[in-house]
Design a protein around this motif. Sequence first.
Motif, PDB file in Angstrom:
ATOM      1  N   HIS A 145       0.838  -1.214   0.000  1.00  0.00           N
ATOM      2  CA  HIS A 145       0.000   0.000   0.000  1.00  0.00           C
ATOM      3  C   HIS A 145       0.866   1.255   0.000  1.00  0.00           C
ATOM      4  O   HIS A 145       0.639   2.183  -0.761  1.00  0.00           O
ATOM      5  CB  HIS A 145      -0.906   0.038   1.242  1.00  0.00           C
ATOM      6  CG  HIS A 145      -1.964  -1.023   1.274  1.00  0.00           C
ATOM      7  ND1 HIS A 145      -2.685  -1.321   2.400  1.00  0.00           N
ATOM      8  CD2 HIS A 145      -2.422  -1.862   0.305  1.00  0.00           C
ATOM      9  CE1 HIS A 145      -3.552  -2.304   2.130  1.00  0.00           C
ATOM     10  NE2 HIS A 145      -3.401  -2.651   0.861  1.00  0.00           N
ATOM     11  N   HIS A 181      -1.237  -7.580  -6.078  1.00  0.00           N
ATOM     12  CA  HIS A 181      -1.620  -7.216  -4.707  1.00  0.00           C
ATOM     13  C   HIS A 181      -3.056  -7.648  -4.380  1.00  0.00           C
ATOM     14  O   HIS A 181      -3.303  -8.317  -3.376  1.00  0.00           O
ATOM     15  CB  HIS A 181      -1.458  -5.713  -4.470  1.00  0.00           C
ATOM     16  CG  HIS A 181      -1.921  -5.288  -3.115  1.00  0.00           C
ATOM     17  ND1 HIS A 181      -1.155  -5.458  -1.982  1.00  0.00           N
ATOM     18  CD2 HIS A 181      -3.105  -4.770  -2.696  1.00  0.00           C
ATOM     19  CE1 HIS A 181      -1.839  -5.044  -0.931  1.00  0.00           C
ATOM     20  NE2 HIS A 181      -3.038  -4.626  -1.332  1.00  0.00           N
ATOM     21  N   GLU A 192      -4.628 -10.676  -1.676  1.00  0.00           N
ATOM     22  CA  GLU A 192      -5.679 -10.581  -0.655  1.00  0.00           C
ATOM     23  C   GLU A 192      -6.822 -11.545  -0.946  1.00  0.00           C
ATOM     24  O   GLU A 192      -7.312 -12.239  -0.055  1.00  0.00           O
ATOM     25  CB  GLU A 192      -6.210  -9.142  -0.602  1.00  0.00           C
ATOM     26  CG  GLU A 192      -5.162  -8.187  -0.069  1.00  0.00           C
ATOM     27  CD  GLU A 192      -5.564  -6.728  -0.182  1.00  0.00           C
ATOM     28  OE1 GLU A 192      -4.970  -5.916   0.539  1.00  0.00           O
ATOM     29  OE2 GLU A 192      -6.460  -6.397  -0.991  1.00  0.00           O
ATOM     30  N   HIS A 247      -9.366   2.769  -0.038  1.00  0.00           N
ATOM     31  CA  HIS A 247      -9.405   1.322   0.170  1.00  0.00           C
ATOM     32  C   HIS A 247      -8.234   0.853   1.054  1.00  0.00           C
ATOM     33  O   HIS A 247      -8.426   0.064   1.981  1.00  0.00           O
ATOM     34  CB  HIS A 247      -9.359   0.659  -1.215  1.00  0.00           C
ATOM     35  CG  HIS A 247      -9.367  -0.832  -1.194  1.00  0.00           C
ATOM     36  ND1 HIS A 247     -10.519  -1.567  -1.036  1.00  0.00           N
ATOM     37  CD2 HIS A 247      -8.361  -1.736  -1.322  1.00  0.00           C
ATOM     38  CE1 HIS A 247     -10.213  -2.858  -1.066  1.00  0.00           C
ATOM     39  NE2 HIS A 247      -8.911  -2.981  -1.244  1.00  0.00           N
ATOM     40  N   PHE A 248      -7.048   1.383   0.786  1.00  0.00           N
ATOM     41  CA  PHE A 248      -5.861   0.999   1.574  1.00  0.00           C
ATOM     42  C   PHE A 248      -6.069   1.364   3.044  1.00  0.00           C
ATOM     43  O   PHE A 248      -5.735   0.612   3.942  1.00  0.00           O
ATOM     44  CB  PHE A 248      -4.596   1.725   1.082  1.00  0.00           C
ATOM     45  CG  PHE A 248      -4.157   1.324  -0.307  1.00  0.00           C
ATOM     46  CD1 PHE A 248      -4.626   0.178  -0.913  1.00  0.00           C
ATOM     47  CD2 PHE A 248      -3.249   2.122  -1.005  1.00  0.00           C
ATOM     48  CE1 PHE A 248      -4.216  -0.182  -2.189  1.00  0.00           C
ATOM     49  CE2 PHE A 248      -2.828   1.772  -2.280  1.00  0.00           C
ATOM     50  CZ  PHE A 248      -3.320   0.624  -2.870  1.00  0.00           C
ATOM     51  N   GLU A 295      -8.331  -1.051   4.712  1.00  0.00           N
ATOM     52  CA  GLU A 295      -7.673  -2.333   4.988  1.00  0.00           C
ATOM     53  C   GLU A 295      -6.676  -2.198   6.140  1.00  0.00           C
ATOM     54  O   GLU A 295      -6.685  -3.010   7.067  1.00  0.00           O
ATOM     55  CB  GLU A 295      -6.969  -2.844   3.729  1.00  0.00           C
ATOM     56  CG  GLU A 295      -7.979  -3.309   2.696  1.00  0.00           C
ATOM     57  CD  GLU A 295      -7.344  -3.855   1.423  1.00  0.00           C
ATOM     58  OE1 GLU A 295      -7.989  -4.659   0.755  1.00  0.00           O
ATOM     59  OE2 GLU A 295      -6.205  -3.446   1.096  1.00  0.00           O
ATOM     60  N   TYR A 297      -7.508  -5.384   8.318  1.00  0.00           N
ATOM     61  CA  TYR A 297      -6.368  -6.180   8.796  1.00  0.00           C
ATOM     62  C   TYR A 297      -6.379  -6.363  10.323  1.00  0.00           C
ATOM     63  O   TYR A 297      -6.163  -7.481  10.803  1.00  0.00           O
ATOM     64  CB  TYR A 297      -5.028  -5.578   8.341  1.00  0.00           C
ATOM     65  CG  TYR A 297      -4.792  -5.543   6.845  1.00  0.00           C
ATOM     66  CD1 TYR A 297      -5.619  -6.202   5.945  1.00  0.00           C
ATOM     67  CD2 TYR A 297      -3.708  -4.837   6.322  1.00  0.00           C
ATOM     68  CE1 TYR A 297      -5.393  -6.147   4.572  1.00  0.00           C
ATOM     69  CE2 TYR A 297      -3.465  -4.781   4.959  1.00  0.00           C
ATOM     70  CZ  TYR A 297      -4.309  -5.434   4.083  1.00  0.00           C
ATOM     71  OH  TYR A 297      -4.065  -5.374   2.729  1.00  0.00           O
TER      72      TYR A 297
END
Length: 316
Positions: A13, A53, A57, A126-127, A130, A135
């Motif tokens: 990311h 990437h 996921e 989005h990053f 996560e 996460y």
Amino acid sequence: MSLTWRELLMTDHETTERVFSAAEKALGAAEGPSPGLVANLREYLVGYVDRCHNQKEERTVFPLLQRAGMPVEGGPLAVMLAEHGRAKALVERLDVAAAAYVAGDRARLDELREVLGEYAALCKDHFWKENDILYPLAARMLDEETQAGIVGAIEAVEAGIGPDTRRRYYRIADEIVRAVELEDLSYGLDREVLAAVLNSLPVELSFIDQEDRVRYFSHERGEKIFPRSRGAIGTNVRNCHPQKSVHLVERILSDFKAGRREVAEFWIDMGPRKIHIRYWPVRDDAGRYLGCLETVQDVSGIQRLTGQRRLLEEAA
Ligand SMILES: [Fe+2]
Ligand SMILES: [Fe+2]
């Protein structure tokens, strides 16, 4: 030390966000980016972010979460998958526009700017979700053994794409960032401002590169503790020192290059002044030796400080 699955994905990311800032800057320039930069950008975003990437996921963490009871319809997993879908649609448009631009169709620049803007905004959001939500949630839901297994599964997805996938694409990311940073030294500071900032330091700077050539000194105008002339730029540092101290220079540089020493310091008296001279090895993020920085400072005033001053003195 090897990275955990979260660190691995979060480094992806972070690397991608650096690529986005560089790309936004390059695409924003009136003359448009070079075709080489756009080719690299296309390769990185299509080949790595979308095909590697997101796949990492979707093939490792997501199914494990589903198995641990997180629904794929509704909830964070559904949101992540929907965003991967939207990102894929955008990256496909970006792929076509970038290919045309690289082939010489400069009229595609506006389209490229628009799609990249939309894609980067989606990915950044989005990053963040996560990193900060999904996460940590996964870390709570999955036991340690399962989590330890994710790293191997991620590496298997990478290996399925080709040898050395991550390193290869990180190199491309680096090329993109460096190409843009050459124009702009540091986060929006242009060369003149950066030079002025360095000239405002109460420390005189000189820098010699990894081949021991003088490349820079600050405070060119005004009174310097050790005057330097522009003619010194490009010459080997051994030629700028009196013969009797050359062995010292050699010793310091070889210690720095070998990683044996992190500073070499001296202090001398010049009339009433105490001059502090220090040499520092300069290394890049990977620890590679880039050169040696000399800092020279009149520390007499600092030596005389006693007590405290906590209020602003009147301007002269
Ligand atoms: Fe994702
Ligand atoms: Fe991600």
